[in-house]
Structures are given as C-alpha cells and as structure tokens.
Design a protein around this motif. Structure first.
Motif, mmCIF file in Angstrom:
data_model
loop_
_atom_site.group_PDB
_atom_site.id
_atom_site.type_symbol
_atom_site.label_atom_id
_atom_site.label_comp_id
_atom_site.label_asym_id
_atom_site.label_seq_id
_atom_site.Cartn_x
_atom_site.Cartn_y
_atom_site.Cartn_z
ATOM 1 N N LYS A 282 46.368 22.382 41.859
ATOM 2 C CA LYS A 282 46.440 22.057 39.651
ATOM 3 C C LYS A 282 46.199 20.826 39.103
ATOM 4 O O LYS A 282 47.621 20.145 39.992
ATOM 5 C CB LYS A 282 47.490 23.288 39.162
ATOM 6 C CG LYS A 282 47.204 24.723 39.250
ATOM 7 C CD LYS A 282 48.536 25.268 38.759
ATOM 8 C CE LYS A 282 49.169 26.517 39.996
ATOM 9 N NZ LYS A 282 50.034 26.306 39.534
ATOM 10 N N ASP A 283 45.906 20.397 38.164
ATOM 11 C CA ASP A 283 46.530 19.261 38.330
ATOM 12 C C ASP A 283 47.511 18.940 37.899
ATOM 13 O O ASP A 283 48.244 19.388 37.741
ATOM 14 C CB ASP A 283 45.717 18.695 36.884
ATOM 15 C CG ASP A 283 44.285 18.442 36.738
ATOM 16 O OD1 ASP A 283 43.421 18.723 38.029
ATOM 17 O OD2 ASP A 283 43.607 18.740 35.996
ATOM 18 N N GLY A 284 47.880 17.509 37.827
ATOM 19 C CA GLY A 284 49.773 17.407 37.946
ATOM 20 C C GLY A 284 49.737 15.860 38.291
ATOM 21 O O GLY A 284 49.033 15.118 38.541
ATOM 22 N N ILE A 285 51.295 15.519 37.569
ATOM 23 C CA ILE A 285 51.851 13.798 37.166
ATOM 24 C C ILE A 285 51.841 13.710 38.739
ATOM 25 O O ILE A 285 52.349 14.358 39.891
ATOM 26 C CB ILE A 285 53.176 14.200 36.480
ATOM 27 C CG1 ILE A 285 52.386 14.765 35.242
ATOM 28 C CG2 ILE A 285 53.418 12.852 36.785
ATOM 29 C CD1 ILE A 285 54.058 14.785 33.893
ATOM 30 N N VAL A 286 51.534 12.629 39.184
ATOM 31 C CA VAL A 286 51.636 11.544 40.012
ATOM 32 C C VAL A 286 53.058 10.983 39.983
ATOM 33 O O VAL A 286 53.400 10.252 39.202
ATOM 34 C CB VAL A 286 50.716 10.705 40.463
ATOM 35 C CG1 VAL A 286 50.882 9.892 41.978
ATOM 36 C CG2 VAL A 286 49.155 11.413 41.076
ATOM 37 N N LYS A 287 53.981 11.786 40.859
ATOM 38 C CA LYS A 287 55.489 10.355 41.204
ATOM 39 C C LYS A 287 55.389 9.706 41.818
ATOM 40 O O LYS A 287 56.134 9.952 43.013
ATOM 41 C CB LYS A 287 56.683 11.545 41.042
ATOM 42 C CG LYS A 287 57.027 12.761 39.941
ATOM 43 C CD LYS A 287 57.623 13.658 40.411
ATOM 44 C CE LYS A 287 57.913 14.696 38.482
ATOM 45 N NZ LYS A 287 58.768 16.017 39.048
ATOM 46 N N VAL A 288 55.017 8.370 41.538
ATOM 47 C CA VAL A 288 54.867 7.498 43.110
ATOM 48 C C VAL A 288 55.881 7.179 43.952
ATOM 49 O O VAL A 288 56.345 7.388 44.836
ATOM 50 C CB VAL A 288 54.116 6.494 42.395
ATOM 51 C CG1 VAL A 288 54.135 4.962 43.208
ATOM 52 C CG2 VAL A 288 53.320 6.363 41.615
ATOM 53 N N GLY A 289 57.099 7.452 43.291
ATOM 54 C CA GLY A 289 58.811 7.354 43.370
ATOM 55 C C GLY A 289 58.559 8.207 44.885
ATOM 56 O O GLY A 289 59.208 8.120 46.029
ATOM 57 N N THR A 290 58.181 9.420 44.622
ATOM 58 C CA THR A 290 58.308 10.853 45.507
ATOM 59 C C THR A 290 57.638 11.261 46.452
ATOM 60 O O THR A 290 57.182 11.939 47.444
ATOM 61 C CB THR A 290 58.733 11.794 44.955
ATOM 62 O OG1 THR A 290 58.046 12.504 43.520
ATOM 63 C CG2 THR A 290 59.838 11.519 43.956
ATOM 64 N N THR A 291 55.873 10.071 46.186
ATOM 65 C CA THR A 291 54.787 10.976 47.262
ATOM 66 C C THR A 291 54.871 10.360 48.084
ATOM 67 O O THR A 291 53.987 10.819 48.807
ATOM 68 C CB THR A 291 53.561 9.779 46.761
ATOM 69 O OG1 THR A 291 53.670 9.762 45.107
ATOM 70 C CG2 THR A 291 52.445 9.759 46.634
ATOM 71 N N PHE A 292 55.891 9.340 48.319
ATOM 72 C CA PHE A 292 55.935 9.426 50.386
ATOM 73 C C PHE A 292 56.954 9.921 50.834
ATOM 74 O O PHE A 292 57.302 10.117 51.691
ATOM 75 C CB PHE A 292 56.146 7.544 50.299
ATOM 76 C CG PHE A 292 54.439 7.723 49.854
ATOM 77 C CD1 PHE A 292 53.128 7.269 50.716
ATOM 78 C CD2 PHE A 292 54.880 6.251 48.798
ATOM 79 C CE1 PHE A 292 52.162 6.830 50.412
ATOM 80 C CE2 PHE A 292 53.441 5.888 48.156
ATOM 81 C CZ PHE A 292 52.241 5.776 49.256
ATOM 82 N N VAL A 293 57.903 11.092 50.454
ATOM 83 C CA VAL A 293 58.753 11.156 51.004
ATOM 84 C C VAL A 293 59.183 12.206 52.432
ATOM 85 O O VAL A 293 59.204 11.818 52.897
ATOM 86 C CB VAL A 293 59.944 11.766 49.922
ATOM 87 C CG1 VAL A 293 60.626 12.970 50.388
ATOM 88 C CG2 VAL A 293 60.292 11.031 48.584
ATOM 89 N N PHE A 294 58.037 13.679 52.115
ATOM 90 C CA PHE A 294 57.743 13.972 53.196
ATOM 91 C C PHE A 294 56.539 13.828 53.857
ATOM 92 O O PHE A 294 56.919 13.762 55.011
ATOM 93 C CB PHE A 294 56.970 15.464 51.995
ATOM 94 C CG PHE A 294 58.175 16.220 52.315
ATOM 95 C CD1 PHE A 294 58.351 17.321 52.583
ATOM 96 C CD2 PHE A 294 58.148 16.804 50.413
ATOM 97 C CE1 PHE A 294 59.262 18.871 52.471
ATOM 98 C CE2 PHE A 294 59.509 17.464 50.324
ATOM 99 C CZ PHE A 294 59.764 18.318 50.903
#
Length: 138
Positions: A31-43
């Motif tokens: 589904k479409d979703g907001i990209v949280k740039v700060g947490t994008t690379f955590v996993f």
C-alpha cells in the motif's frame, strides 16, 4: 525431504517471529505509505551487522569470508537499485514523500530472509559434520 523437515523443526521460534514480522512489513508496503527517511535504513543496517557478525564468528578464515560478503553485498545492492529504480515509484503529497505501493519490497525481503536462512542452515549442518568428524578421530 527430511532435510527440509529437520530445518523447519530445528528452527528457533525467534526466527519464525522475524519471518512473520518481515512478511507483515512487506505486505504493508503493498500500500502507499509515507517514507520516513530516518528509519528507512534501520533494518538493512541491522541485517548487515548481523551478517558481518556471522562472518567474523562462524568462518575459519574470516578475512576471505568478509571479502566474499562485501562482494555479495555490492552485487545485491546493485540488483536492488536496478529493481527499485525500475519498479518503485515515489511522489510528494502535502510536503511528504510517499512510496507508491508495490509487491517488490515483499519479494526482496523474502529473498533476503531465505538466503540468510539457507546459509545459516548450511553452516549449522557443516558445523555438525565437523563435530562428528572430530569426535570420530578422537
């Protein structure tokens, strides 16, 4: 078939929990979703560190293993960039970066999990063989 059965039965519960969590994340990304740039690379960062820890602690020649890991990381990153640039779309809505829903993240998540799982099963199998051989020699 017995190998698959043994791998499934011998898998710790926490691995199944991680798999279920990853599947949920992948399904949410359809589904479409907001990209949280700060947490994008955590996993990805967690899995890279986890992979490096495995390479350093489980291989008899960690330097060769790290080189192979880095080469695989570069190849995998390139493939991911190619796939995402071809299939993943983003747009701006109310000053927020939105990721258009796609099945691609689910596929990539499951592929990464499967490769890591298969490597760990293989490494554990090799470890058992080494223990058996050394006990026979003793």
């Amino acid at each position: 078939m017995k190998i698959i059965e043994a791998a499934i039965i011998g898998t710790p519960i926490w691995v199944w929990i991680i798999l279920l969590y990853n599947i949920k994340r992948g399904l949410d990304m359809k589904k479409d979703g907001i990209v949280k740039v700060g947490t994008t690379f955590v996993f990805p960062f967690i899995f890279i560190i986890w992979g490096l820890e495995t390479v350093v602690t489980k291989f008899s020649n960690p330097l060769d293993a790290i080189i192979a890991y880095i080469i695989a990381l570069i190849i995998g990153s390139y493939i991911g960039i190619v796939l995402y640039s071809a299939k993943q779309r983003f747009y701006i809505d109310e000053h927020r970066l939105i990721r258009k829903g796609s099945s691609l993240p689910l596929v990539i998540i499951l592929m990464n999990f499967s490769v890591k799982y298969a490597l760990n099963v293989h490494m554990n199998k090799l470890q058992i063989v080494c223990i058996l051989v050394s006990s026979i020699r003793s």
